[in-house]
Design an enzyme around this catalytic site. Structure first.
Site: not given
Lengths: 698, 698
Positions: A191-192, A481, A170, A412-413, A506, A500
């Site tokens: 930053p991630n 994701h 990302e 489902h995170e 987002e 993802e």
């Protein structure tokens, strides 16, 4: 002169035992040879131009002797293959898989004749090769310290790159010469939620490059199963890329048991950028599915309770506590924060909206207990995946949705706690079966548990694939994701309908994506498989939903429409809020109409970082959809229609940027008009800065 | 004089805010105080003798400020507790839990008033204390870098110790002065299937010590839940032991979420060695069980298809392949090695034997696919726990066993691949339910997967407890080998009926256990809970089963009998082969008779490393069993019978070493005689070198 002579001699020595095969169309030529030291090497040319110069192959092993040199060729085999197969879903209903193959068996006498195979497949659109490790007396179990596959480039190419990282894709794509990577790395590592960049010249794959002499070259991998994810490290003096595998918690990079193999290393190449996007090489290198019944796998167009949380308008969490123990806290006795989006009344509104406009499904995030302290705590028991918040009636809502012909998409995170997810997976999938869910969006935000593992470690690769195959046992489709970027596995596991693994929409609410972002993604991230990019944001000023968020979407409204065509996916979201769509129902019509599965696709124009124009024929229908997008510079797209049946006239509805449209200054300016088109029509269509064009043809 | 004066002043300063509580019998006295720097400290005396001198308490945290100093006392609470409770199974049917308690709340003003509680419980037989971390605004999630609990000893005690190790307790106990630990460490660290010694002066708990002035001191922990296992590190200059937690893969030692607490740190102390063995302090510090139904939990006496593999007579594996992929290999098409013990015919023989002699169950190891390459390969998918070998008919054998009133005990060797076990756990337990198994022996031989984790890491502690509680959902009893040594958790989870976590009888076939081994284990390993030691080896020469194995059991035959009494366990195996028992049926009678659950126990004599004599009353029966064992030196045991009801005469069958018995030279020499005994009888019973005596009284 003497020097040159030596060079030729060395080359001759280097090519001892050389084997060459060509692509079916003869444009590509692959040569395998052993160096004087018995190092396996390969090189690749396209129309006689070097694509990959002589490059070493091999592996460093832990404990055991390396597989780098001292090899002799003990066997070679050549073969040709030509087959057409039909994916369960895809950009085209038939895919031709046509290659010439060379398998070289090389043995190390110093290691008791230990041998491996290197299998090369040369297609018209590129090369795939892999290491194969047959079972044999002196090779059963081994541990990879590093794979040492090289890609020696022929120049200082222009590259579209992400920082090499074990934990995330990302990042914003950087466009630069390879020689500039080192200087731009620090700035590139933004930053991630989880990140582990590994080198000043580390690069993620798919890596898209363009040579000074006009070759488009894409390096990636195919069929990533039971192996760690490959990144690349650039030797920026010699312009050699080398494989760099993701380590596990103790620094090892692969636990292997023969008979086994590496994933395919892929080089897609052409002198036309459109060929890169049309390539099906990576899918072709994956195994056909073994699923006997695939009738339950269906493309999905959906809306969701999601963007309002992303923007900060509402919350995933039910209350404002900061320390929750699942099973101990009685949520019904806590004070709701009043901003919880996944509540019965609100979800019904989404269901109503989906039903009214013909969407298949409604994603609901934040439905289950645990969101109060889910992130950044390295909390293992963070979700149980089965217990809804008190204001989410799982049965009533599913019944309501089904009564309207709509499915709810499960969420489902995992918060990166893969071990916890595995503990609950069976019950979680069973619950989905019980209530009639048939798709799940899973998430892996944050550092992985087991601690020390990375998102792209071998064990996590195995976890993602475990989740996909276990979901298949329950006839559940998966949209994962923050999992590893895809490598064409949807051929083998067609219930993997989305991933993802890149900056999706987002990020438009987190400061914004670059205006050229989606002109690059199809050349990079999408090479391995579809992305749940979640386009369709019409209200491009995020502050309209949350006054504290000044981010804005870096596209025009029309470009959001075009993405449904240019960003191929069997899973497409209309990501904005119903209240906004209700204000722009004329433009929304395109999202309602656009297909999510296709008989065929036509890459009309493309240049990575600049523009993409694609037309696609809807599966089983006489309908075509065209999407054209560009970067921050206005442009005139040349849209052709030669894919339409000859001699017939169709009605095309053109959704175009308004004359004054601009992704920043005036994004919501658009026009809609209808024209007649035939296969001979040519359309010069103006695209605004950060703009696009979407056309539906019936 | 001046110096002394300073010392007194310092002492006074150190004891600012001191709080003292005593044991109910006043023998023990615990004082808590803060040092001048605000460091929490405690000290413990027994009959005014120092047991633990002033010792620091606290924790090093990762990222956040340490919890070591700068504390002030913000609250104290004292309480007394006296209760008698009944374990589901145990050495006695009623256990008194009687202590005085002090809870000190200490806060760090520099850390925004962040506070913790330290809870001390002083029993007549020792001290337990723990750290408690209540939920509070400035303490929700934190990571422990190291726990810094000290045990400052009063002298250079004699210690019975194992090398401190994150991965195993399977070392021979070394008996030495603490000052000699460093010099003996290297020799003490013998090879093991998984091991990670951490320091030249690292020690495992339970650590048994004896002071020069005759105090017996045992340090361990109780209630190890969601925390990493504690070892001790010895400062051998100052004779201070300090807690040393097991790290995870990234070196962290505890992920904590308030409200939570550490396990109890325990100091059992007495001037009589017998009191140490009689102590129930560790059980008392554990929580009562929350299981509503415990009717399914029953002590088990069993035989098993096991010793013949341990000795090398037969194999776990079905064939001689060295590379197996589960689900891919068709075992029925492989060539059996002819030595596979867990085959239908042979298991039936064990079932017949068990039924004939009244055993509850037959353990069968090697019943399932995967044993060919199960060890040392770091192989993740090593067993599936549900697929039997082709010669093991799971249904037919269970049906046959049940028809004879016998159960088969399931075996789940994980090869350390805990992640794989969790994936298969539900199906594995369900299979057990389907076929009527009610107990499982699990095993964790070899390095742990997830790689980098240790057997005693917090995540593995959680795994073991997860397995126990999940088994309880299926009403399954667990006997976990190579798991962490127990800490009294069987009070809370009474289906944990056995553990290994020490050198069991198997080591008699791997070179032998020391002759004093079982005179030490009850003072060390057994302090935390029962051990599946698997006694009962009558054929002490292993070569009788496998000519290539010259190991021998370092006991007489009679000592093997005595172990059924001295090594308390609700799970007792008769580990030798039926063919051997059939030759010694008179001696075997004791194993058939001896109880596995007790109304009461009487520690008649004990000295760690030298001898133990214990009498126990069978639960619900007027039967008593006595076991006396000694080390390699002949000895006369003083066996008394005052626990028998007064005025009644009983028949005692005495199984004694023959006059010429010797554990090495003549182990199978024994006599059996019957005498009449009353509560007044006193018996001087000669024990051979490495010998024992077993008595059944009816």
């Amino acid at each position: 002169m003497k020097k040159l002579f030596s060079a030729v001699l060395l080359l001759a020595a280097a090519l001892a035992g050389a084997q060459t095969i060509s692509s079916p169309d003869k444009n590509l030529s692959l040569t395998f040879a052993l160096s004087a030291k018995g190092e396996p090497t390969y090189q690749l040319t396209y129309k006689n131009k070097p694509v990959i110069k002589t490059s070493k192959l091999g592996l460093d092993l832990k404990k055991e002797a390396d597989m780098l040199e001292g090899f002799t060729v003990t066997g070679t085999k050549q073969a040709s293959f030509d087959e057409t197969w039909s994916p369960v879903w895809g950009e085209q209903k038939d895919i031709r898989n046509n290659y010439n193959e060379l398998v070289v068996t090389i043995a190390q006498q110093a290691e008791k004749g230990r041998f491996i195979n290197i299998r090369f497949r040369v297609f018209n659109d590129g090369l795939g090769f892999r290491y194969e490790f047959p079972e044999q007396p002196n090779l059963n179990y081994f541990v990879i310290k590093e794979e040492k596959t090289q890609f020696a480039l022929a120049g200082d190419h222009k590259a579209f790159w992400l920082p090499g990282d074990y934990d995330t894709q990302e990042y914003s794509t950087v466009t630069s010469k390879l020689s500039e990577v080192r200087g731009k790395m620090k700035e590139a590592v933004t930053p991630n939620a989880s990140q582990h960049p590994f080198s000043d010249t580390g690069l993620q794959t798919p890596l898209m490059m363009k040579s000074n002499d006009g070759l488009y070259i894409n390096i990636h991998e195919a069929g990533l199963i039971n192996y760690s994810c490959m990144s690349l490290n650039l030797d920026d003096k010699n312009m050699i890329l080398e494989s760099w595998l993701t380590p596990d918690a103790i620094g090892d990079k692969g636990y292997m048991q023969t008979t086994t193999q590496s994933p395919w290393r892929t080089v897609v190449v052409s002198d036309k950028a459109t060929d890169i996007l049309a390539s099906k090489l990576i899918l072709n290198l994956n195994e056909p599915t073994k699923y006997k019944d695939v009738s339950w796998i269906k493309p999905v167009k959906y809306v969701g309770v999601w963007w309002e949380m992303i923007t900060g308008k509402s919350t995933w969490a039910y209350n404002d506590l900061t320390n929750v123990k699942l099973g101990e806290l009685d949520y019904s006795k806590t004070k709701p924060n009043g901003k919880h989006a996944a509540n019965n009344a609100h979800v019904r509104e989404y269901i109503d909206f989906a039903a009214k406009h013909g969407f298949d499904a409604v994603l609901v995030e934040g439905w289950n207990e645990g969101w109060e302290d889910w992130f950044g705590k390295s909390k293992e028991y963070v979700f149980d995946f089965v217990t809804p918040y008190p204001d989410f009636d799982i049965k009533a809502l599913n019944d309501y949705a089904h009564s309207k012909g709509v499915k709810i998409i499960m969420h489902h995170e995992t918060s990166g706690a893969a071990a916890n997810y595995e503990r609950h997976m069976d019950k979680a999938y069973q619950l989905m079966n019980d209530y009639g869910y048939n798709a799940v969006k899973s998430g892996y935000v944050g550092d992985i548990i087991p601690r020390g593992e990375f998102h792209y470690s071998q064990s996590m690769i195995n976890h993602y694939n475990y989740a996909i195959t276990k979901a298949a046992d329950y006839k559940i489709m998966v949209n994962a994701h923050e999992a590893v970027r895809p490598t064409g596995l949807s051929r083998t596991y067609p219930n993997l309908i989305g991933n993802e693994a890149a900056r999706g929409t987002e990020y438009e609410a987190f400061g914004g994506n670059n205006a050229d972002h989606t002109t690059i993604l199809p050349f990079t991230r999408l090479m391995g498989g579809p992305m749940d990019y979640t386009p369709g944001i019409f209200q491009t000023k995020v502050s309209a939903y949350n006054p504290e968020n000044n981010s804005f979407v870096h596209t025009t409204l029309v470009k959001q429409l075009a993405l449904y065509v240019t960003m191929y996916s069997p899973l497409q979201m209309a990501a904005d809020l119903p209240e906004t769509y209700n204000k722009y129902l004329d433009a929304f019509q395109f999202i309602k109409d656009v297909a999510v599965d296709w008989d065929n696709s036509y890459i009309l124009e493309a240049e990575p970082g600049d523009y993409i124009t694609i037309a696609r024929k809807a599966k089983g229908k006489d309908e075509w959809y065209v999407g054209a997008i560009n970067d921050e510079n206005a442009r005139t797209a040349k849209i052709t229609f030669e894919y339409l049946p000859k001699g017939k006239t169709y009605t095309a509805t053109i959704y175009a940027d308004g004359a004054d449209a601009h992704y920043e200054k005036n994004p919501q300016s658009y026009t809609i008009k209808t024209i007649k088109v035939t296969s001979k029509t040519k359309l010069d269509q103006k695209l605004a800065p950060g703009g696009g064009c979407a056309i539906s043809i019936k």
